[in-house]
Motif scaffolding. Structure first.
Motif, short mmCIF file in Angstrom:
data_model
loop_
_atom_site.label_atom_id
_atom_site.label_comp_id
_atom_site.label_asym_id
_atom_site.label_seq_id
_atom_site.Cartn_x
_atom_site.Cartn_y
_atom_site.Cartn_z
N ALA A 220 -5.51 1.03 -13.25
CA ALA A 220 -4.05 1.01 -13.23
C ALA A 220 -3.48 2.40 -13.49
O ALA A 220 -2.49 2.80 -12.86
CB ALA A 220 -3.52 0.03 -14.28
N GLN A 221 -4.11 3.15 -14.40
CA GLN A 221 -3.65 4.53 -14.66
C GLN A 221 -3.86 5.40 -13.43
O GLN A 221 -3.01 6.23 -13.09
CB GLN A 221 -4.41 5.12 -15.85
CG GLN A 221 -3.97 4.59 -17.21
CD GLN A 221 -4.78 5.18 -18.34
OE1 GLN A 221 -6.02 5.19 -18.30
NE2 GLN A 221 -4.11 5.68 -19.36
N SER A 222 -4.99 5.22 -12.77
CA SER A 222 -5.26 5.98 -11.55
C SER A 222 -4.23 5.67 -10.48
O SER A 222 -3.69 6.58 -9.83
CB SER A 222 -6.67 5.65 -11.03
OG SER A 222 -6.92 6.30 -9.81
N ALA A 223 -3.93 4.39 -10.30
CA ALA A 223 -2.93 4.00 -9.31
C ALA A 223 -1.55 4.54 -9.66
O ALA A 223 -0.76 4.87 -8.78
CB ALA A 223 -2.89 2.48 -9.18
N THR A 224 -1.25 4.66 -10.96
CA THR A 224 0.03 5.20 -11.39
C THR A 224 0.18 6.67 -11.01
O THR A 224 1.26 7.12 -10.62
CB THR A 224 0.20 5.03 -12.91
OG1 THR A 224 0.13 3.65 -13.25
CG2 THR A 224 1.53 5.60 -13.38
N VAL A 225 -0.91 7.42 -11.11
CA VAL A 225 -0.89 8.82 -10.69
C VAL A 225 -0.47 8.92 -9.23
O VAL A 225 0.39 9.73 -8.86
CB VAL A 225 -2.28 9.47 -10.88
CG1 VAL A 225 -2.31 10.87 -10.24
CG2 VAL A 225 -2.64 9.56 -12.35
N ILE B 167 -6.99 4.07 -2.06
CA ILE B 167 -7.04 3.98 -3.52
C ILE B 167 -7.94 2.84 -3.99
O ILE B 167 -8.77 3.01 -4.89
CB ILE B 167 -5.62 3.80 -4.09
CG1 ILE B 167 -4.75 5.01 -3.72
CG2 ILE B 167 -5.65 3.58 -5.60
CD1 ILE B 167 -3.29 4.81 -4.02
N ILE B 168 -7.80 1.66 -3.38
CA ILE B 168 -8.51 0.48 -3.91
C ILE B 168 -9.88 0.27 -3.30
O ILE B 168 -10.78 -0.28 -3.95
CB ILE B 168 -7.66 -0.80 -3.72
CG1 ILE B 168 -7.46 -1.12 -2.22
CG2 ILE B 168 -6.32 -0.67 -4.44
CD1 ILE B 168 -6.78 -2.45 -1.97
N ALA C 202 2.08 1.72 -5.53
CA ALA C 202 2.87 0.97 -6.52
C ALA C 202 2.48 -0.50 -6.50
O ALA C 202 2.31 -1.11 -7.57
CB ALA C 202 4.36 1.13 -6.23
N ILE C 203 2.33 -1.07 -5.31
CA ILE C 203 1.88 -2.46 -5.21
C ILE C 203 0.50 -2.61 -5.83
O ILE C 203 0.24 -3.56 -6.58
CB ILE C 203 1.85 -2.90 -3.72
CG1 ILE C 203 3.28 -3.01 -3.17
CG2 ILE C 203 1.12 -4.24 -3.56
CD1 ILE C 203 3.34 -3.25 -1.68
N ALA C 204 -0.38 -1.66 -5.54
CA ALA C 204 -1.74 -1.72 -6.10
C ALA C 204 -1.71 -1.61 -7.62
O ALA C 204 -2.42 -2.35 -8.32
CB ALA C 204 -2.59 -0.60 -5.50
N VAL D 205 -4.37 -7.47 -3.80
CA VAL D 205 -3.65 -6.35 -3.18
C VAL D 205 -3.73 -6.44 -1.66
O VAL D 205 -2.74 -6.25 -0.95
CB VAL D 205 -4.23 -5.00 -3.67
CG1 VAL D 205 -3.46 -3.84 -3.03
CG2 VAL D 205 -4.17 -4.90 -5.19
N VAL D 206 -4.93 -6.75 -1.16
CA VAL D 206 -5.13 -6.88 0.29
C VAL D 206 -4.23 -7.95 0.87
O VAL D 206 -3.59 -7.76 1.92
CB VAL D 206 -6.61 -7.18 0.60
CG1 VAL D 206 -6.79 -7.47 2.09
CG2 VAL D 206 -7.50 -6.02 0.17
N TRP D 207 -4.14 -9.10 0.20
CA TRP D 207 -3.29 -10.18 0.70
C TRP D 207 -1.81 -9.82 0.60
O TRP D 207 -1.00 -10.25 1.41
CB TRP D 207 -3.59 -11.47 -0.06
CG TRP D 207 -4.70 -12.25 0.57
CD1 TRP D 207 -6.00 -12.33 0.17
CD2 TRP D 207 -4.61 -13.05 1.75
NE1 TRP D 207 -6.73 -13.12 1.02
CE2 TRP D 207 -5.91 -13.59 2.00
CE3 TRP D 207 -3.58 -13.37 2.64
CZ2 TRP D 207 -6.17 -14.42 3.09
CZ3 TRP D 207 -3.85 -14.20 3.72
CH2 TRP D 207 -5.13 -14.71 3.94
#
Length: 428
Positions: A48-53, A246-247, A372-374, A386-388
């Motif tokens: 989640a922290q990585s995705a926030t970056v 990212i994911i 952001a969604i991720a 996330v994919v869906w």
């Protein structure tokens, strides 16, 4: 100016080195795209922290994309591109030295976020240059080449080169290598484009008038419903592109046993495919209809390809050939949205500059919305959720295409067939 000797399959020869500069610049910018999220988690930070970056970065990129058209118009595209590439290098060095190297999360957010302002200013200023110096009849083909060079850079070279450099110099060394590529791209643009005659009519405007031009790029969203709908469709267009970078390393590398180099090669196959499909779909859309193409091939194709990208490798496991199938499909169908570049000016013919700014804004917002969604979903769910979510949004865009109304005169289909054959022969 507009004769056959000065164009090659729609590529304006007098701007050739500008397109090369875009490819080289975006190569350096793309080095990190498919492995940085995993590298950040390997440093001890959460998913989640990585995705926030990436979310902060995407938000900054969206702001820069929105303002880049007007900024380039009031200071010239050449100056805007120069500012963009210098800002990229300065912020990238600070991001690496004070952020990643010292594992300082605040510095990572700050400097990577500010760096997000740089690449849109560089590439979208060049897009404005195309709008200013090319005849409208040549613009669609030229923007097809623009996105093809973007794909060569951020996707093909930007993914393949790290897959070979990481085993030798590591992730951090590869990120330092990006500085050289971006500097080369910026210098090529500076020296090759400085004498290009551009529209300088708004360079000497009073500050009040310049701010009025900037505000029009926002108000047009509320005064033109079709522009607003087109904005939503364009945001959804590249959700999987920015989100999967990212994911999917977390799925392929951490769960399915692929190496980081194998994952980067799979991701590069996706972008390699778009080199050809960007140009082919750009031609095809002029004959079957921009929105019809976006509806059936873009929206539906991307919904199916997004699901395939998850379920095929999960079912078949560590199999490079199977994993490349959805990557190729994604590369085919994401490019079906290419006519959206022409849709925006067509919807607002009397304020094309503002329309292009909204196009840039929506492209930048996609870079923000995807991570952001991720980030939100990964805080309580898993990758499949996330994919869906992305898939559902492509279906939503499919519905929007029945509401939007875009004026377009279709060309002769026989001529389209000849053009596509020309492209195939040129690439063979």
């Amino acid at each position: 100016m507009d004769n056959k000797q000065q164009y090659w399959l729609g590529l304006p020869k007098h701007l050739f080195w500008g397109f090369i500069a875009i490819a080289i610049f975006m190569s350096g910018d793309g080095f990190e795209m498919a492995f940085l999220s995993k590298y950040i988690t390997d440093l001890g930070f959460t998913s989640a922290q990585s995705a926030t970056v990436f979310t902060i970065y995407g938000f900054a990129a969206a702001l820069a994309a929105w303002g880049s058209g007007v900024i380039a118009e009031v200071i010239t595209p050449q100056k805007a591109m120069t500012i963009g590439f210098i800002l990229w290098i300065a912020m990238h060095i600070l991001f690496l030295s004070l952020g990643l190297d010292m594992k300082n999360y605040i510095c990572m957010l700050l400097f990577y976020g500010i760096r997000g302002l740089a690449y849109p200013l560089f590439i979208y200023s060049f897009m404005l240059m195309l709008v200013q110096v090319l005849p409208r009849s040549r613009l669609a083909a030229a923007t097809g080449w623009f996105w093809a060079m973007y794909s060569v850079g951020i996707g093909v070279i930007g993914s393949y080169l790290p897959s070979f450099s990481i085993p030798f110099i590591g992730e951090l060394g590869t990120l330092w290598l990006a500085v050289i590529w971006v500097a080369c791209g910026g210098l090529i643009a500076f020296f090759s484009l400085r004498s290009v005659p551009v529209d300088r009519s708004k360079v000497d405007l009073p500050l009040k008038d310049k701010m009025s031009e900037l505000s029009r790029a926002a108000t047009i969203l509320f005064t033109n419903r079709n522009i607003f709908l087109a904005c939503l469709i364009r945001i959804i267009n590249t959700l999987s592109l920015f989100g999967f970078a990212i994911i999917m390393p977390l799925l392929f590398v951490d769960r399915l046993g692929f190496t980081i180099s194998e994952w980067l090669q799979i991701w590069a196959v996706f972008f390699f495919t778009t080199i050809f499909t960007n140009i082919i779909w750009g031609i095809t859309g002029e004959y079957i209809g921009w929105i019809r193409q976006v509806r059936w091939f873009g929206c539906i194709g991307m919904a199916a390809s997004s699901l395939m990208f998850y379920y095929l490798p999960v079912y078949f496991g560590h199999n490079m050939y199977i994993a490349m199938i959805p990557a190729i499909c994604l590369g085919i169908f994401v490019a079906a949205f290419v006519p959206m570049t022409a849709v925006f000016p067509a919807l607002e013919p009397h304020h094309q500059g503002a329309a292009v700014s909204i196009y840039n804004l929506s492209a930048g917002l996609s870079n923000f919305v995807a991570p952001a969604i991720a980030a939100v979903i990964l805080s309580f769910g898993d990758i499949i959720h996330v994919v869906w979510a992305y898939t559902g949004l492509y279906v939503f865009a499919f519905i929007l295409t029945f509401i939007i109304r875009v004026p377009q005169t279709l060309r002769n289909k026989k001529h389209a067939s000849e053009k596509i054959k020309e492209s195939a022969i040129a690439y063979s």
